[in-house]
Write a protein that holds these residues in place. Structure first.
Motif, PDB file in Angstrom:
ATOM      1  N   ILE A   1       1.343 -12.018  14.528  1.00 55.66           N
ATOM      2  CA  ILE A   1       0.697 -13.195  13.931  1.00 55.66           C
ATOM      3  C   ILE A   1       0.155 -14.145  14.986  1.00 55.66           C
ATOM      4  O   ILE A   1      -0.910 -14.733  14.819  1.00 55.66           O
ATOM      5  N   THR A   2       0.855 -14.270  16.104  1.00 46.57           N
ATOM      6  CA  THR A   2       0.400 -15.258  17.091  1.00 46.57           C
ATOM      7  C   THR A   2      -0.513 -14.680  18.160  1.00 46.57           C
ATOM      8  O   THR A   2      -1.273 -15.408  18.783  1.00 46.57           O
ATOM      9  N   ARG A   3      -0.446 -13.340  18.427  1.00 46.97           N
ATOM     10  CA  ARG A   3      -1.146 -12.817  19.587  1.00 46.97           C
ATOM     11  C   ARG A   3      -2.319 -11.878  19.297  1.00 46.97           C
ATOM     12  O   ARG A   3      -3.055 -11.539  20.199  1.00 46.97           O
ATOM     13  N   THR A   4      -2.447 -11.398  18.066  1.00 43.64           N
ATOM     14  CA  THR A   4      -3.489 -10.391  17.853  1.00 43.64           C
ATOM     15  C   THR A   4      -4.635 -10.963  17.015  1.00 43.64           C
ATOM     16  O   THR A   4      -4.509 -12.028  16.415  1.00 43.64           O
ATOM     17  N   ARG A   5      -5.718 -10.188  16.983  1.00 36.33           N
ATOM     18  CA  ARG A   5      -6.882 -10.617  16.196  1.00 36.33           C
ATOM     19  C   ARG A   5      -6.553 -10.622  14.698  1.00 36.33           C
ATOM     20  O   ARG A   5      -6.934 -11.538  13.986  1.00 36.33           O
ATOM     21  N   LEU A   6      -5.809  -9.587  14.271  1.00 38.41           N
ATOM     22  CA  LEU A   6      -5.408  -9.543  12.856  1.00 38.41           C
ATOM     23  C   LEU A   6      -4.571 -10.773  12.511  1.00 38.41           C
ATOM     24  O   LEU A   6      -4.781 -11.412  11.474  1.00 38.41           O
ATOM     25  N   GLY A   7      -3.659 -11.119  13.432  1.00 41.93           N
ATOM     26  CA  GLY A   7      -2.804 -12.279  13.198  1.00 41.93           C
ATOM     27  C   GLY A   7      -3.609 -13.556  13.119  1.00 41.93           C
ATOM     28  O   GLY A   7      -3.330 -14.436  12.304  1.00 41.93           O
ATOM     29  N   MET A   8      -4.647 -13.634  13.962  1.00 40.71           N
ATOM     30  CA  MET A   8      -5.504 -14.808  13.940  1.00 40.71           C
ATOM     31  C   MET A   8      -6.168 -14.941  12.576  1.00 40.71           C
ATOM     32  O   MET A   8      -6.259 -16.029  12.010  1.00 40.71           O
ATOM     33  N   ARG A   9      -6.609 -13.792  12.069  1.00 40.53           N
ATOM     34  CA  ARG A   9      -7.259 -13.828  10.751  1.00 40.53           C
ATOM     35  C   ARG A   9      -6.259 -14.188   9.658  1.00 40.53           C
ATOM     36  O   ARG A   9      -6.607 -14.876   8.698  1.00 40.53           O
ATOM     37  N   ILE A  10      -5.023 -13.687   9.795  1.00 46.07           N
ATOM     38  CA  ILE A  10      -4.005 -14.034   8.800  1.00 46.07           C
ATOM     39  C   ILE A  10      -3.798 -15.539   8.790  1.00 46.07           C
ATOM     40  O   ILE A  10      -3.780 -16.181   7.734  1.00 46.07           O
ATOM     41  N   ARG A  11      -3.672 -16.130  10.000  1.00 52.86           N
ATOM     42  CA  ARG A  11      -3.464 -17.580  10.069  1.00 52.86           C
ATOM     43  C   ARG A  11      -4.670 -18.326   9.514  1.00 52.86           C
ATOM     44  O   ARG A  11      -4.532 -19.337   8.817  1.00 52.86           O
ATOM     45  N   ALA A  12      -5.859 -17.812   9.836  1.00 56.88           N
ATOM     46  CA  ALA A  12      -7.063 -18.458   9.314  1.00 56.88           C
ATOM     47  C   ALA A  12      -7.086 -18.386   7.791  1.00 56.88           C
ATOM     48  O   ALA A  12      -7.437 -19.346   7.114  1.00 56.88           O
ATOM     49  N   GLY A  13      -6.683 -17.219   7.276  1.00 55.87           N
ATOM     50  CA  GLY A  13      -6.652 -17.046   5.820  1.00 55.87           C
ATOM     51  C   GLY A  13      -5.686 -18.005   5.167  1.00 55.87           C
ATOM     52  O   GLY A  13      -5.925 -18.510   4.082  1.00 55.87           O
ATOM     53  N   GLU A  14      -4.550 -18.270   5.856  1.00 51.00           N
ATOM     54  CA  GLU A  14      -3.577 -19.202   5.305  1.00 51.00           C
ATOM     55  C   GLU A  14      -4.156 -20.601   5.204  1.00 51.00           C
ATOM     56  O   GLU A  14      -3.898 -21.322   4.253  1.00 51.00           O
TER      57      GLU A  14
ATOM     58  N   ASP B   1      -7.581 -21.583   5.355  1.00 53.64           N
ATOM     59  CA  ASP B   1      -8.768 -21.734   4.516  1.00 53.64           C
ATOM     60  C   ASP B   1      -9.386 -20.381   4.195  1.00 53.64           C
ATOM     61  O   ASP B   1     -10.087 -19.789   5.003  1.00 53.64           O
ATOM     62  N   ARG B   2      -9.122 -19.929   2.979  1.00 55.07           N
ATOM     63  CA  ARG B   2      -9.567 -18.604   2.569  1.00 55.07           C
ATOM     64  C   ARG B   2     -11.077 -18.482   2.531  1.00 55.07           C
ATOM     65  O   ARG B   2     -11.651 -17.511   3.009  1.00 55.07           O
ATOM     66  N   GLU B   3     -11.722 -19.474   1.940  1.00 56.12           N
ATOM     67  CA  GLU B   3     -13.166 -19.356   1.742  1.00 56.12           C
ATOM     68  C   GLU B   3     -13.904 -19.396   3.059  1.00 56.12           C
ATOM     69  O   GLU B   3     -14.889 -18.690   3.272  1.00 56.12           O
ATOM     70  N   MET B   4     -13.400 -20.240   3.965  1.00 55.11           N
ATOM     71  CA  MET B   4     -14.087 -20.400   5.237  1.00 55.11           C
ATOM     72  C   MET B   4     -14.121 -19.108   6.035  1.00 55.11           C
ATOM     73  O   MET B   4     -15.152 -18.750   6.587  1.00 55.11           O
ATOM     74  N   ILE B   5     -12.983 -18.364   6.094  1.00 57.44           N
ATOM     75  CA  ILE B   5     -13.043 -17.173   6.926  1.00 57.44           C
ATOM     76  C   ILE B   5     -13.932 -16.108   6.281  1.00 57.44           C
ATOM     77  O   ILE B   5     -14.538 -15.305   6.970  1.00 57.44           O
ATOM     78  N   GLY B   6     -14.049 -16.158   4.951  1.00 52.72           N
ATOM     79  CA  GLY B   6     -15.007 -15.266   4.294  1.00 52.72           C
ATOM     80  C   GLY B   6     -16.419 -15.624   4.718  1.00 52.72           C
ATOM     81  O   GLY B   6     -17.241 -14.754   5.042  1.00 52.72           O
ATOM     82  N   ALA B   7     -16.676 -16.937   4.759  1.00 55.99           N
ATOM     83  CA  ALA B   7     -18.010 -17.403   5.128  1.00 55.99           C
ATOM     84  C   ALA B   7     -18.326 -17.078   6.582  1.00 55.99           C
ATOM     85  O   ALA B   7     -19.490 -16.900   6.955  1.00 55.99           O
ATOM     86  N   LEU B   8     -17.276 -16.973   7.407  1.00 51.85           N
ATOM     87  CA  LEU B   8     -17.506 -16.678   8.827  1.00 51.85           C
ATOM     88  C   LEU B   8     -17.727 -15.191   9.078  1.00 51.85           C
ATOM     89  O   LEU B   8     -17.822 -14.760  10.221  1.00 51.85           O
ATOM     90  N   GLY B   9     -17.761 -14.404   8.020  1.00 57.42           N
ATOM     91  CA  GLY B   9     -18.124 -13.007   8.183  1.00 57.42           C
ATOM     92  C   GLY B   9     -16.956 -12.050   8.317  1.00 57.42           C
ATOM     93  O   GLY B   9     -17.140 -10.885   8.626  1.00 57.42           O
ATOM     94  N   VAL B  10     -15.722 -12.535   8.077  1.00 56.65           N
ATOM     95  CA  VAL B  10     -14.591 -11.616   8.098  1.00 56.65           C
ATOM     96  C   VAL B  10     -14.563 -10.893   6.750  1.00 56.65           C
ATOM     97  O   VAL B  10     -14.744 -11.510   5.713  1.00 56.65           O
TER      98      VAL B  10
END
Lengths: 306, 330
Positions: free
Chosen positions: A162-175, A177-186
């Motif tokens: 959760i703290t060190r990987t790209r997937l973890g970064m996305r998980i934290r981002a999803g926590e 703001d869900r809509e924003m990370i969708g808008a950022l192209g994830v």
């Protein structure tokens, strides 16, 4: 009461807590990121246990079985997410509860169909058989120690993920703001499926490991599921750290309560009554603990996104 | 409405008439099984009417109503047990014996369930949303484990009620009489619910579901309103539990299990959330499916799961919504 006995009970509590953590981590991740309450998480635990014992028996190796159970649970999780769960993210909690309750009924019945009504049993793998001597005599099963180690290692691995990987970064981002990370192209759909499958894999791992300690049967996931709910309510829903603290707290309280409350009452009451009162009280201690913590902190010990 | 009756009222009236006619015809044809089936529908519908008050109108998604259902059952069972054994439930500080009178059992049920619901509600309603769901579930589970750990009252095996609790007049052991008792209580609960929902209190309760802040701005504190509705809802479900134990002549931990909570919720959802007669339609559909589908396949749970999933995903108005059209917002 000897020191060895005390250590043994503490380790039992820790082992139970670590097992609860594997369940609670998936639940809390899924809630934190997708805002979904998933009652069918206990069914994934059950699927892990069944496939672990079945593949373990066919292949003759516990380790292959454990890997198979973990994969089967992850796969089942991914399929369930794509077919049903995905439609529930925008619904209210009532719909989520009912739909995942329906999934429990379906998964339990299908499992019964495939594996039959007889409970399955798993043997302790030879590598982990035997016991480790404790100070003051007696020993502690190595297998249970291994569960503690695997659980704690998983917790650490989850922390790194959760703290060190790209997937973890996305998980934290999803926590946050869900809509924003969708808008950022994830690709948010795939991300959700991946998180759900990750939670399912953890449940499957817990199920496979516990299959050695208890009989593998339909419905085995449900008591664990409800305890995992207690854990994440105590820890704060959505917080993985809260899940870890909560599960160790619940594991220790439950185990030590069952052992020591009857003895405590035996100091004041005749033995038969003390056992009755003590065991009745022991069966409700964790719920009282939960109520006390909620009166103190209604959003759990580690509230998320206040 | 020009003709005086809405489509929903026609559906509701037909449901009540059908439920009344079924056991009468069954009794005339000497088919006691169907009388008992109709009694089950009436009792489970009553439990659903209770939950509907909290869930449908108050928006409190309680996943722990089995606790109240089971408590009612245990009150009936324990009262009958002590009456049968001629022993006392409590000898200190004052003596409480058993009772084989339905009216006494119902009164005690209402008191016990109200007290427990007050305690559970006071803690649970401090939270909302998903916390509330999980906490009500956890408290119900606590009572389940407590019942299992009581060896005097059967522990895991449960308790048999050898003689059905009695009425002041009429024979409650007579199936048709017992059906009328349950049917009468169901009517009473429906009437009370309807009056309550139409009252000032009901308006406050529904406003608490939609927007608590708005209710507070109007000068009404949401917490007491919700707590009152929660306790009332629990008492209705508890009375249903007492009837259910008397119908089956048995009470066990299964009445307290979380599957039971899910089932009561299913009645409400199958029938249609927030519809007065939703629980009756849902319970009737559930029992019919259970006894007829369960008759030709062992996989009844699979069918139930599939039906429930389909209703949740695709038919949100439930059965009443299907028959009487969408809920109107006036």
């Amino acid at each position: 009461m000897s020191l060895a006995f005390l250590i043994e009970q503490l380790l039992n509590g820790l082992q139970f807590g670590v097992m609860l953590f594997l369940m609670a981590a998936g639940l809390t991740l899924v809630f934190g990121v997708m805002g979904l309450i998933n009652l069918a998480h206990g069914s994934l635990f059950m699927i892990g246990a069944f496939f672990c014992s079945w593949i373990g028996e066919v292949s003759g190796s516990f380790w292959v079985g454990l890997g198979g159970g973990l994969l089967a649970a992850a796969l089942a999780g991914a399929v369930i997410e794509i077919v049903v769960i995905r439609r529930l993210y925008d619904r209210d909690h009532l719909d989520q509860v009912l739909a995942t309750f329906a999934l429990i009924l379906i998964l339990s019945e299908v499992t019964r169909w495939i594996f039959g009504d007889q409970p399955l049993y798993l043997d302790v793998p030879p590598l982990l058989a035997g016991a480790l001597p404790l100070p003051g005599g007696g020993g502690y099963p190595i297998y249970r120690l291994a569960i503690i180690v695997v659980g704690l290692a998983t917790a650490y691995g989850l922390y790194l993920l959760i703290t060190r990987t790209r997937l973890g970064m996305r998980i934290r981002a999803g926590e946050s703001d869900r809509e924003m990370i969708g808008a950022l192209g994830v690709d948010i759909r795939t991300l959700y499926t991946a998180i759900f499958a990750l939670g399912a894999a953890l449940a499957g791992l817990a199920g496979g490991m516990v299959g050695v300690l208890q009989s593998v049967q339909v419905g085995m996931g449900e008591p664990v599921l409800i305890l995992a709910f207690v854990v994440i309510v105590i820890g704060g829903i959505g917080s993985v750290k809260g899940a870890l603290v909560g599960s160790i707290l619940v594991g220790l309280t439950d185990t030590l309560g069952r052992v020591f409350l009857p003895r405590l009452f035996a100091l004041m009451l005749p033995t038969a009554e003390a056992t009755a009162v003590g065991s009745a009280l022991a069966s409700v201690t964790i719920y009282l603990l939960m109520a006390a913590i909620l009166v103190w902190r209604p959003r759990g010990l580690f509230p998320v996104g206040a | 409405m020009t003709n005086g009756l809405s489509r929903e009222q026609v559906v509701n009236g037909s449901l009540l008439a059908l439920l009344l006619a079924a056991p009468l015809i069954a009794a005339a044809l000497d088919e006691p099984f169907y009388v008992s089936l109709a009694t089950r529908v009436a009792i489970l519908a009553l439990a659903g009417v209770g939950l509907n008050l909290a869930l449908g109108y108050g928006g409190m998604v309680s996943f722990g109503h089995a606790a109240f259902f089971g408590l009612g059952g245990y009150v009936a069972g324990i009262a009958a047990f002590h009456a049968f054994e001629e022993s006392a439930f409590l000898t200190w500080p004052f003596t409480i014996g058993g009772s084989d009178q339905l009216l006494v059992v119902w009164t005690v049920t209402a008191l016990v369930v109200a007290l427990v619901a007050l305690a559970i509600g006071a803690v649970s309603l401090r939270t909302s949303g998903v916390y509330f769901i999980m906490i009500t579930l956890a408290f119900a589970q606590m009572i389940y484990y407590l019942a299992i750990s009581l060896p005097t009252y059967g522990g895991e095996d449960g308790l048999s009620i050898y003689l059905r609790n009695q009425l002041p007049m009429g024979d409650s052991a007579e199936p048709l009489t017992f059906f009328f008792v349950c049917y009468g209580l169901l009517l009473l609960a429906l009437f009370v619910s309807a009056r309550l929902v139409a009252s000032r209190f009901g308006a406050a309760l529904q406003c608490a579901r939609m927007n608590e802040v708005r209710l507070a701005t109007l000068g009404i504190a949401p917490f007491p309103v919700k707590l009152t509705a929660f306790v009332l809802s629990a008492v209705i479900t508890g009375i249903a539990g007492a009837l259910f134990a008397d119908l089956n002549g048995f009470v066990g931990p299964s009445m307290l299990s979380w599957h039971r909570s899910g089932e009561i919720m299913i009645f409400v959802i199958l029938g249609g959330v927030g519809r007065l007669f939703g629980p009756l339609a849902g319970a009737a559909l559930f029992i019919l499916l259970e006894s007829f589908v369960g008759g030709f396949t062992d996989r009844w749970q699979l069918i139930l799961g599939a039906v429930l999933l389909a209703v949740v995903l695709f038919a949100r108005g439930g059965l009443i919504g299907l028959l009487a059209g969408k809920l109107r917002h006036g």
